[in-house]
Motif scaffolding. Structure first.
Motif, PDB file in Angstrom:
ATOM      1  N   ALA A  73       0.842  -1.209   0.000  1.00  0.00           N
ATOM      2  CA  ALA A  73       0.000   0.000   0.000  1.00  0.00           C
ATOM      3  C   ALA A  73       0.871   1.252   0.000  1.00  0.00           C
ATOM      4  CB  ALA A  73      -0.925  -0.007   1.214  1.00  0.00           C
ATOM      5  N   ARG A  74       1.932   1.243   0.809  1.00  0.00           N
ATOM      6  CA  ARG A  74       2.846   2.394   0.834  1.00  0.00           C
ATOM      7  C   ARG A  74       3.516   2.583  -0.524  1.00  0.00           C
ATOM      8  NH1 ARG A  74       6.161   2.799   6.429  1.00  0.00           N
ATOM      9  NH2 ARG A  74       4.433   2.587   7.883  1.00  0.00           N
ATOM     10  N   SER A  75       3.899   1.494  -1.144  1.00  0.00           N
ATOM     11  CA  SER A  75       4.550   1.563  -2.452  1.00  0.00           C
ATOM     12  C   SER A  75       3.600   2.158  -3.487  1.00  0.00           C
ATOM     13  CB  SER A  75       5.008   0.176  -2.878  1.00  0.00           C
ATOM     14  OG  SER A  75       5.670   0.234  -4.116  1.00  0.00           O
ATOM     15  N   LYS A  76       2.364   1.721  -3.457  1.00  0.00           N
ATOM     16  CA  LYS A  76       1.361   2.243  -4.395  1.00  0.00           C
ATOM     17  C   LYS A  76       1.148   3.742  -4.152  1.00  0.00           C
ATOM     18  CE  LYS A  76      -3.336   1.613  -6.036  1.00  0.00           C
ATOM     19  NZ  LYS A  76      -4.606   0.922  -5.859  1.00  0.00           N
ATOM     20  N   ALA A  77       1.051   4.147  -2.888  1.00  0.00           N
ATOM     21  CA  ALA A  77       0.876   5.562  -2.564  1.00  0.00           C
ATOM     22  C   ALA A  77       2.085   6.371  -3.029  1.00  0.00           C
ATOM     23  CB  ALA A  77       0.657   5.740  -1.059  1.00  0.00           C
ATOM     24  N   PHE A  96       9.622  14.043  -1.558  1.00  0.00           N
ATOM     25  CA  PHE A  96       9.392  12.727  -2.141  1.00  0.00           C
ATOM     26  C   PHE A  96      10.557  11.790  -1.834  1.00  0.00           C
ATOM     27  CE2 PHE A  96       9.972   9.652  -5.568  1.00  0.00           C
ATOM     28  CZ  PHE A  96       8.769   8.980  -5.491  1.00  0.00           C
ATOM     29  N   ASN A  97      11.778  12.297  -1.966  1.00  0.00           N
ATOM     30  CA  ASN A  97      12.958  11.471  -1.680  1.00  0.00           C
ATOM     31  C   ASN A  97      12.991  11.046  -0.215  1.00  0.00           C
ATOM     32  OD1 ASN A  97      13.839  11.501  -4.318  1.00  0.00           O
ATOM     33  ND2 ASN A  97      15.214  13.252  -4.023  1.00  0.00           N
ATOM     34  N   ALA A  98      12.583  11.928   0.688  1.00  0.00           N
ATOM     35  CA  ALA A  98      12.530  11.584   2.116  1.00  0.00           C
ATOM     36  C   ALA A  98      11.501  10.472   2.350  1.00  0.00           C
ATOM     37  CB  ALA A  98      12.192  12.815   2.947  1.00  0.00           C
ATOM     38  N   LYS A  99      10.348  10.576   1.697  1.00  0.00           N
ATOM     39  CA  LYS A  99       9.312   9.539   1.841  1.00  0.00           C
ATOM     40  C   LYS A  99       9.793   8.217   1.235  1.00  0.00           C
ATOM     41  CE  LYS A  99       5.492  12.690   2.224  1.00  0.00           C
ATOM     42  NZ  LYS A  99       4.256  13.208   1.741  1.00  0.00           N
ATOM     43  N   THR A 100      10.566   8.305   0.179  1.00  0.00           N
ATOM     44  CA  THR A 100      11.112   7.094  -0.447  1.00  0.00           C
ATOM     45  C   THR A 100      12.112   6.418   0.494  1.00  0.00           C
ATOM     46  OG1 THR A 100      10.802   8.010  -2.657  1.00  0.00           O
ATOM     47  CG2 THR A 100      12.366   6.197  -2.440  1.00  0.00           C
ATOM     48  N   ARG A 101      12.977   7.211   1.132  1.00  0.00           N
ATOM     49  CA  ARG A 101      13.936   6.637   2.099  1.00  0.00           C
ATOM     50  C   ARG A 101      13.193   5.988   3.272  1.00  0.00           C
ATOM     51  NH1 ARG A 101      16.754  11.190   0.518  1.00  0.00           N
ATOM     52  NH2 ARG A 101      15.929  12.459   2.220  1.00  0.00           N
ATOM     53  N   GLU A 102      12.142   6.652   3.737  1.00  0.00           N
ATOM     54  CA  GLU A 102      11.331   6.096   4.837  1.00  0.00           C
ATOM     55  C   GLU A 102      10.701   4.771   4.402  1.00  0.00           C
ATOM     56  OE1 GLU A 102       7.073   7.281   6.620  1.00  0.00           O
ATOM     57  OE2 GLU A 102       8.578   8.869   6.804  1.00  0.00           O
ATOM     58  N   HIS A 103      10.177   4.741   3.186  1.00  0.00           N
ATOM     59  CA  HIS A 103       9.572   3.509   2.663  1.00  0.00           C
ATOM     60  C   HIS A 103      10.616   2.395   2.530  1.00  0.00           C
ATOM     61  CE1 HIS A 103       7.119   0.776   0.341  1.00  0.00           C
ATOM     62  NE2 HIS A 103       8.011   0.799  -0.644  1.00  0.00           N
ATOM     63  N   ALA A 105      13.337   2.046   4.245  1.00  0.00           N
ATOM     64  CA  ALA A 105      13.679   1.583   5.593  1.00  0.00           C
ATOM     65  C   ALA A 105      12.600   0.625   6.109  1.00  0.00           C
ATOM     66  CB  ALA A 105      13.850   2.765   6.539  1.00  0.00           C
ATOM     67  N   PHE A 106      11.341   0.955   5.834  1.00  0.00           N
ATOM     68  CA  PHE A 106      10.239   0.086   6.250  1.00  0.00           C
ATOM     69  C   PHE A 106      10.340  -1.266   5.547  1.00  0.00           C
ATOM     70  CE2 PHE A 106       5.898  -1.561   5.682  1.00  0.00           C
ATOM     71  CZ  PHE A 106       5.540  -1.707   7.008  1.00  0.00           C
ATOM     72  N   VAL A 107      10.620  -1.260   4.251  1.00  0.00           N
ATOM     73  CA  VAL A 107      10.763  -2.512   3.487  1.00  0.00           C
ATOM     74  C   VAL A 107      11.936  -3.330   4.032  1.00  0.00           C
ATOM     75  CG1 VAL A 107      11.315  -3.482   1.214  1.00  0.00           C
ATOM     76  CG2 VAL A 107       9.613  -1.652   1.424  1.00  0.00           C
ATOM     77  N   ALA A 108      13.017  -2.653   4.410  1.00  0.00           N
ATOM     78  CA  ALA A 108      14.168  -3.364   4.988  1.00  0.00           C
ATOM     79  C   ALA A 108      13.759  -4.051   6.295  1.00  0.00           C
ATOM     80  CB  ALA A 108      15.328  -2.405   5.227  1.00  0.00           C
ATOM     81  N   THR A 109      12.938  -3.372   7.093  1.00  0.00           N
ATOM     82  CA  THR A 109      12.438  -3.964   8.344  1.00  0.00           C
ATOM     83  C   THR A 109      11.557  -5.184   8.046  1.00  0.00           C
ATOM     84  OG1 THR A 109      12.508  -1.825   9.451  1.00  0.00           O
ATOM     85  CG2 THR A 109      11.103  -3.502  10.445  1.00  0.00           C
ATOM     86  N   VAL A 110      10.705  -5.063   7.048  1.00  0.00           N
ATOM     87  CA  VAL A 110       9.844  -6.187   6.653  1.00  0.00           C
ATOM     88  C   VAL A 110      10.701  -7.359   6.196  1.00  0.00           C
ATOM     89  CG1 VAL A 110       8.087  -6.971   4.998  1.00  0.00           C
ATOM     90  CG2 VAL A 110       7.875  -4.729   6.076  1.00  0.00           C
ATOM     91  N   ASN A 111      11.755  -7.071   5.439  1.00  0.00           N
ATOM     92  CA  ASN A 111      12.649  -8.139   4.965  1.00  0.00           C
ATOM     93  C   ASN A 111      13.396  -8.802   6.121  1.00  0.00           C
ATOM     94  OD1 ASN A 111      11.899  -7.823   2.299  1.00  0.00           O
ATOM     95  ND2 ASN A 111      13.571  -6.412   1.834  1.00  0.00           N
TER      96      ASN A 111
END
Length: 153
Positions: A73-77, A96-103, A105-111
């Motif tokens: 959902a975050r990726s789609k947004a 946008f770049n800050a939100k991408t870095r945050e996303h 980091a979240f994906v890294a946590t999920v992984n």
């Protein structure tokens, strides 16, 4: 009256299956041995550990599914936001770049959570395989179960 060849074949097949299956079940029961108290204790301990690990694994799986859905959902947004970003506006690009870095980091946590879940699953499978090798051909008597339960008190 004419005999139905299909019904005769079906009856014969059923009889043959029962004749073949019943002795094999009896042989399987005879191949089981009564567990010693130590074997019973070990098997019951492994059984409890397997149950605990299964609950943990089920919980981890649900958590992982939820996190993956959230990441999608975050990726789609983020994709939708990217389409709206004015590339000439430095502030919008930086946001946008800050939100991408945050996303990311979240994906890294999920992984990382998925890798931990994989390790837990491998541990569960290892303990389950040991249990199957050690305990599936053993019969634990009710008396042993009761005595082992009393030892825990």
């Amino acid at each position: 009256m004419r005999k139905n060849p299909f019904l005769a074949a079906l009856t014969f097949s059923f009889t043959a299956i029962v004749a073949v299956t019943l002795p094999s079940n009896a042989i399987a029961q005879k191949s089981k041995k009564i567990a010693t108290r130590d074997q019973a204790r070990s098997c019951l301990k492994q059984e409890a550990e397997i149950a605990t690990l299964k609950l943990k694994g089920d919980s981890n799986k649900q958590t992982n599914l939820s996190l993956v859905k959230d990441a999608e959902a975050r990726s789609k947004a983020l994709d939708e936001l990217q389409a709206k970003v004015d590339r000439a506006d430095k502030q919008q690009v930086d946001d946008f770049n800050a939100k991408t870095r945050e996303h990311n980091a979240f994906v890294a946590t999920v992984n990382q959570q998925a890798a931990a879940m994989k390790a837990d699953t491998e541990n569960y499978e290892s303990i389950r395989a040991k249990f199957n090798a050690d305990c599936t051909n053993l019969i634990i008597t009710g008396g042993d179960r009761k005595a082992i339960a009393n030892e825990k008190k």
